[in-house]
Write an enzyme that holds these catalytic residues in place. Structure first.
Site, PDB file in Angstrom:
ATOM      1  N   SER A  65      -8.873  -1.576  -4.376  1.00 52.11           N
ATOM      2  CA  SER A  65      -9.284  -0.337  -3.349  1.00 52.11           C
ATOM      3  C   SER A  65     -10.588  -0.061  -4.024  1.00 52.11           C
ATOM      4  O   SER A  65     -10.721  -0.105  -5.117  1.00 52.11           O
ATOM      5  CB  SER A  65      -8.243   0.786  -3.288  1.00 52.11           C
ATOM      6  OG  SER A  65      -8.874   1.669  -2.589  1.00 52.11           O
TER       7      SER A  65
ATOM      8  N   TYR B 298      -2.740   7.098  -6.465  1.00 47.95           N
ATOM      9  CA  TYR B 298      -3.350   5.901  -5.943  1.00 47.95           C
ATOM     10  C   TYR B 298      -4.496   5.219  -6.608  1.00 47.95           C
ATOM     11  O   TYR B 298      -4.665   4.273  -6.965  1.00 47.95           O
ATOM     12  CB  TYR B 298      -3.779   6.341  -4.439  1.00 47.95           C
ATOM     13  CG  TYR B 298      -4.053   5.034  -3.664  1.00 47.95           C
ATOM     14  CD1 TYR B 298      -3.158   4.253  -3.092  1.00 47.95           C
ATOM     15  CD2 TYR B 298      -5.199   4.790  -3.389  1.00 47.95           C
ATOM     16  CE1 TYR B 298      -3.598   2.968  -2.545  1.00 47.95           C
ATOM     17  CE2 TYR B 298      -5.593   3.585  -2.626  1.00 47.95           C
ATOM     18  CZ  TYR B 298      -4.808   2.736  -2.129  1.00 47.95           C
ATOM     19  OH  TYR B 298      -5.271   1.586  -1.484  1.00 47.95           O
TER      20      TYR B 298
HETATM   21  N1  LIG Z   1      -5.858   0.176   4.522  1.00 42.26           N
HETATM   22  C1  LIG Z   1      -7.098   0.786   3.830  1.00 42.26           C
HETATM   23  O1  LIG Z   1      -7.886   1.461   4.273  1.00 42.26           O
HETATM   24  C2  LIG Z   1      -6.861   0.196   2.367  1.00 42.26           C
HETATM   25  C3  LIG Z   1      -8.124   0.397   1.547  1.00 42.26           C
HETATM   26  C4  LIG Z   1      -7.844  -0.097   0.335  1.00 42.26           C
HETATM   27  C5  LIG Z   1      -6.836  -0.552  -0.263  1.00 42.26           C
HETATM   28  N2  LIG Z   1      -5.690  -0.965   0.697  1.00 42.26           N
HETATM   29  C6  LIG Z   1      -4.627  -1.641   0.139  1.00 42.26           C
HETATM   30  O2  LIG Z   1      -4.322  -2.951   1.044  1.00 42.26           O
HETATM   31  C7  LIG Z   1      -3.052  -3.131   0.774  1.00 42.26           C
HETATM   32  C8  LIG Z   1      -2.573  -3.305   2.205  1.00 42.26           C
HETATM   33  O3  LIG Z   1      -2.299  -1.989   2.909  1.00 42.26           O
HETATM   34  P1  LIG Z   1      -2.421  -2.030   4.314  1.00 42.26           P
HETATM   35  O4  LIG Z   1      -3.645  -1.110   4.553  1.00 42.26           O
HETATM   36  O5  LIG Z   1      -2.486  -3.016   5.118  1.00 42.26           O
HETATM   37  O6  LIG Z   1      -1.027  -0.971   4.430  1.00 42.26           O
HETATM   38  P2  LIG Z   1       0.022  -1.248   5.644  1.00 42.26           P
HETATM   39  O7  LIG Z   1       0.978  -0.180   5.496  1.00 42.26           O
HETATM   40  O8  LIG Z   1      -0.153  -1.863   7.012  1.00 42.26           O
HETATM   41  O9  LIG Z   1       0.679  -2.600   4.809  1.00 42.26           O
HETATM   42  C9  LIG Z   1       1.520  -2.481   3.742  1.00 42.26           C
HETATM   43  C10 LIG Z   1       2.705  -3.219   3.584  1.00 42.26           C
HETATM   44  O10 LIG Z   1       3.473  -3.141   2.388  1.00 42.26           O
HETATM   45  C11 LIG Z   1       4.604  -3.237   2.572  1.00 42.26           C
HETATM   46  N3  LIG Z   1       5.594  -2.746   1.396  1.00 42.26           N
HETATM   47  C12 LIG Z   1       5.397  -1.503   0.923  1.00 42.26           C
HETATM   48  N4  LIG Z   1       6.136  -0.959   0.053  1.00 42.26           N
HETATM   49  C13 LIG Z   1       6.822  -2.400  -0.425  1.00 42.26           C
HETATM   50  C14 LIG Z   1       7.754  -2.748  -1.390  1.00 42.26           C
HETATM   51  N5  LIG Z   1       8.154  -1.897  -2.245  1.00 42.26           N
HETATM   52  N6  LIG Z   1       8.090  -4.081  -1.273  1.00 42.26           N
HETATM   53  C15 LIG Z   1       7.658  -4.881  -0.128  1.00 42.26           C
HETATM   54  N7  LIG Z   1       6.793  -4.523   0.736  1.00 42.26           N
HETATM   55  C16 LIG Z   1       6.446  -3.139   0.559  1.00 42.26           C
HETATM   56  C17 LIG Z   1       4.945  -2.229   3.792  1.00 42.26           C
HETATM   57  O11 LIG Z   1       6.302  -2.457   4.412  1.00 42.26           O
HETATM   58  C18 LIG Z   1       3.790  -2.964   4.731  1.00 42.26           C
HETATM   59  O12 LIG Z   1       4.092  -3.700   5.314  1.00 42.26           O
HETATM   60  C19 LIG Z   1      -2.235  -2.251  -0.173  1.00 42.26           C
HETATM   61  O13 LIG Z   1      -2.345  -2.586  -1.347  1.00 42.26           O
HETATM   62  C20 LIG Z   1      -3.334  -0.824   0.158  1.00 42.26           C
HETATM   63  O14 LIG Z   1      -3.196  -0.095  -0.814  1.00 42.26           O
HETATM   64  C21 LIG Z   1      -5.641  -0.602   1.974  1.00 42.26           C
END
Ligand SMILES: NC(=O)c1ccc[n+]([C@@H]2O[C@H](COP(=O)([O-])OP(=O)(O)OC[C@H]3O[C@@H](n4cnc5c(N)ncnc54)[C@H](O)[C@@H]3O)[C@@H](O)[C@H]2O)c1
Length: 258
Positions: free
Chosen positions: A146, A159
């Site tokens: 991130s 985080y």
């Molecule tokens: N959206 C943003 O702005 C952003 C920015 C930087 C980093 N990220 C990172 O991107 C990645 C994906 O996030 P996203 O934004 O798509 O969010 P999201 O919430 O849409 O997707 C996350 C997925 O992870 C699954 N999950 C959570 N805990 C779990 C577990 N213990 N076992 C199995 N599955 C699990 C959830 O059910 C969900 O489907 C994450 O690592 C997040 O930290 C997101």
């Protein structure tokens, strides 16, 4: 002349593939020809992803499980090999956030975020690397970092700690496993329109419009879409990046540039 990226014959395991960035990456990898196993806690979302993978002509499987639990992780990797016979690509993407400071965060939430965001990568990689070596002779692991693994952010202490850990464990793993043909890189998204970002708005009691308007001050002046991140994942998964390991690719519309 075609410069298309082909993942024909390859098998990918995508964690957190039931929504957001994981779903978009699963679709992108399938469009390039990979067979994809989605591992997620969310069964309904996972089914929807698998349906989309079938729509793009991909062979796909859903494995419902918690990536922070070793028995789920081991069984997921075993099932991928039973079903597809090999493993080439591991996208360690499942993640959660808590918008809290050290004074407002519970110990339970500290442990949960570190378990889902960091420990899961240790567990998944420990299970996958020997299988990648045995079945494919090489492999590509991509971890989701991130922008907040590179800089600090307000009310997100665990985080930020977890994502800095992801980025540096990526480098350590690249050193350890490069000689065995396993490349390990991270992709670090900036604010991307997914369920997680919308949950943050709710947790902070801020209107979604504020997240959208904040993005206008960044060089590319918009929020990311999951597909923007998925394209970087595809690059790292493919042979276009054969000499890339230990890298952290920031995909954030220039948010960290200045
Ligand atoms: N959206 C943003 O702005 C952003 C920015 C930087 C980093 N990220 C990172 O991107 C990645 C994906 O996030 P996203 O934004 O798509 O969010 P999201 O919430 O849409 O997707 C996350 C997925 O992870 C699954 N999950 C959570 N805990 C779990 C577990 N213990 N076992 C199995 N599955 C699990 C959830 O059910 C969900 O489907 C994450 O690592 C997040 O930290 C997101």
């Amino acid at each position: 002349m075609s410069v298309g990226i082909s993942l024909e014959g390859r098998v990918a395991l995508v964690t957190g593939g039931a929504s957001g960035i994981g779903r978009a990456a699963a679709v992108r990898l399938a469009e390039a020809g990979a067979r994809v196993a989605v591992v997620d806690l969310d069964e309904a979302g996972g089914r929807e992803t698998v349906e989309r993978l079938h729509q793009v002509g991909g062979e796909a499987a859903l494995i419902v499980g918690d990536v922070s639990l070793d028995r789920h992780v081991q069984s997921a990797v075993k099932r991928v090999v039973e079903r597809f016979g090999r493993l080439d690509i591991l996208f360690n993407n499942a993640g959660i956030i808590r918008r809290r400071t050290v004074l407002t965060l519970s110990e339970e939430d500290w442990d949960r975020v570190m378990a889902v965001n960091v420990k899961s990568i240790f567990l998944m990689s420990r299970a996958a690397i020997p299988v990648m070596q045995e079945t494919a002779g090489r492999g590509s692991i991509i971890n989701t970092g991130s922008g907040w693994g590179v800089t600090g952010g307000a009310e997100a202490v665990v985080y930020c700690a977890s994502k800095a850990a992801v980025i540096n464990m990526t480098r350590a793993m690249a050193i350890d496993h490069g000689p065995n043909g396993i490349r390990v890189n991270s992709v670090s998204p900036g604010d991307t329109d997914t369920g997680m970002l919308r949950q943050e708005a709710r947790e902070l009691g801020q209107p979604w419009a504020l997240f959208e308007s904040d993005s206008k001050d960044r060089p590319l002046a918009r929020l990311g879409q999951p597909r923007d991140i998925a394209d970087a994942v595809l690059f790292l998964a493919s042979d276009l990046s054969v000499w890339v390991t230990g890298a952290n690719i920031v995909v954030d519309g220039g948010g960290l540039a200045g």
